[in-house]
Design an enzyme around this catalytic site. Structure first.
Site, mmCIF file in Angstrom:
data_model
loop_
_atom_site.group_PDB
_atom_site.id
_atom_site.type_symbol
_atom_site.label_atom_id
_atom_site.label_comp_id
_atom_site.label_asym_id
_atom_site.label_seq_id
_atom_site.Cartn_x
_atom_site.Cartn_y
_atom_site.Cartn_z
ATOM 1 C CG ASP A 206 37.090 51.537 40.808
ATOM 2 O OD1 ASP A 206 38.228 51.749 41.279
ATOM 3 O OD2 ASP A 206 36.410 50.520 41.060
ATOM 4 C CG ASP B 204 37.503 46.998 44.424
ATOM 5 O OD1 ASP B 204 36.620 47.296 43.598
ATOM 6 O OD2 ASP B 204 38.390 47.784 44.791
HETATM 7 C C1 DX5 Z 1 40.141 47.742 40.263
HETATM 8 C C2 DX5 Z 1 39.284 48.005 41.471
HETATM 9 C C3 DX5 Z 1 39.591 49.320 42.048
HETATM 10 C C4 DX5 Z 1 40.989 49.455 42.585
HETATM 11 C C5 DX5 Z 1 41.386 50.883 42.565
HETATM 12 O O1 DX5 Z 1 39.974 46.454 39.861
HETATM 13 O O2 DX5 Z 1 37.918 47.972 41.120
HETATM 14 O O3 DX5 Z 1 38.634 49.752 42.994
HETATM 15 O O4 DX5 Z 1 41.120 48.941 43.892
HETATM 16 O O5 DX5 Z 1 42.728 50.972 42.913
HETATM 17 P P1 DX5 Z 1 43.659 52.120 42.336
HETATM 18 O O6 DX5 Z 1 43.082 53.432 42.768
HETATM 19 O O7 DX5 Z 1 44.985 51.825 42.946
HETATM 20 O O8 DX5 Z 1 43.664 51.993 40.830
HETATM 21 ZN ZN ZN Z 2 36.302 48.950 42.446
#
Ligand code: DX5
Ligand code: ZN
Length: 219
Positions: free
Chosen positions: A175, A35
């Protein structure tokens, strides 16, 4: 298409990134999700091409880079040079998205488009011929550890239907807030690629147990 589990290293222990990624590999994770946040598009600042290059030295797993940034066109080449296998960009606040998707394709990288919870899936229609992956965000991007938004299930469903109408293999990724129970709901709605951060890296029984639980939800 085989289901894909992508581990978001935003939740990983950066004091030992190599061990975290190797543990994901051994546990059966399919892709590593990176990310990239710029402090403008979202109120958080995270990783740049340097981290992608570091991950490339650690693993052969595909590096699934999610660019949650303004003006992604300025950084596309740097991320591809660093070893990104796919680059997913957002249409919000981006009048040049089609040109940038074309640029990613030209450079031989897989291209994806991601939409925030507040963005209609209808914006995807003209972009589908140019992408290999569509990402429907199931939280407002910015941070790991947020709760899955059940309101997004209908959007996943409708996006899956739009993708079926194309003459092309396009992955449908979700996601945000993906855990052992929400992964089942997202799969039933038509998703075939799943990003998970905190449910993998913060699982009380460790990464192996976490991945096992998530994959169980995929049947
Ligand atoms: C959110 C990101 C995600 C995040 C997912 O802004 O794009 O990829 O890291 O994390 P979890 O699975 O903890 O929601
Ligand atoms: Zn992401």
């Amino acid at each position: 298409m085989k289901y894909i589990l992508s581990a978001s290293i935003l939740s990983a222990d950066f004091s030992n990134l190599e061990a975290s990624i190797r543990n994901c590999e051994q546990a059966g994770v399919d892709w590593i999700h990176i990310d990239v946040m710029d402090g403008h598009f979202v109120p958080n600042l995270t990783m740049g091409p340097f981290i992608v290059e570091t991950c490339k030295r650690i693993t052969n797993l595909p590096l699934d880079c999610h660019l949650i940034i303004e003006k992604p066109e300025n950084l596309v080449r740097s991320f591809i040079d660093a070893g990104a296998d796919s680059l997913t960009i957002h249409p919000e606040n981006n009048p040049n998205i089609l040109r940038t998707l074309g640029f990613i394709n030209e450079l031989g990288c897989k291209a994806g488009v991601a939409i925030n919870p507040g963005t209609s899936h209808l914006v995807l229609q003209p972009l589908l011929p140019f992408v290999d992956l569509v990402l429907v965000m199931t939280v407002n991007p910015g941070f790991s550890g947020q709760s899955f938004m059940p309101e997004m299930i209908t959007k996943v469903n409708e996006t899956a239907r739009m993708i079926k109408g194309q003459n092309k293999e396009i992955r449908l990724q979700v996601d945000g807030g993906i855990n052992a129970s929400t992964i089942i709901r997202a799969r039933q709605a038509g998703a075939d690629a799943f990003v998970s951060g905190s449910a993998i890296f913060d699982h009380p029984d460790g990464i192996n147990a976490a991945v096992f639980a998530l994959k169980k939800g995929l049947g």
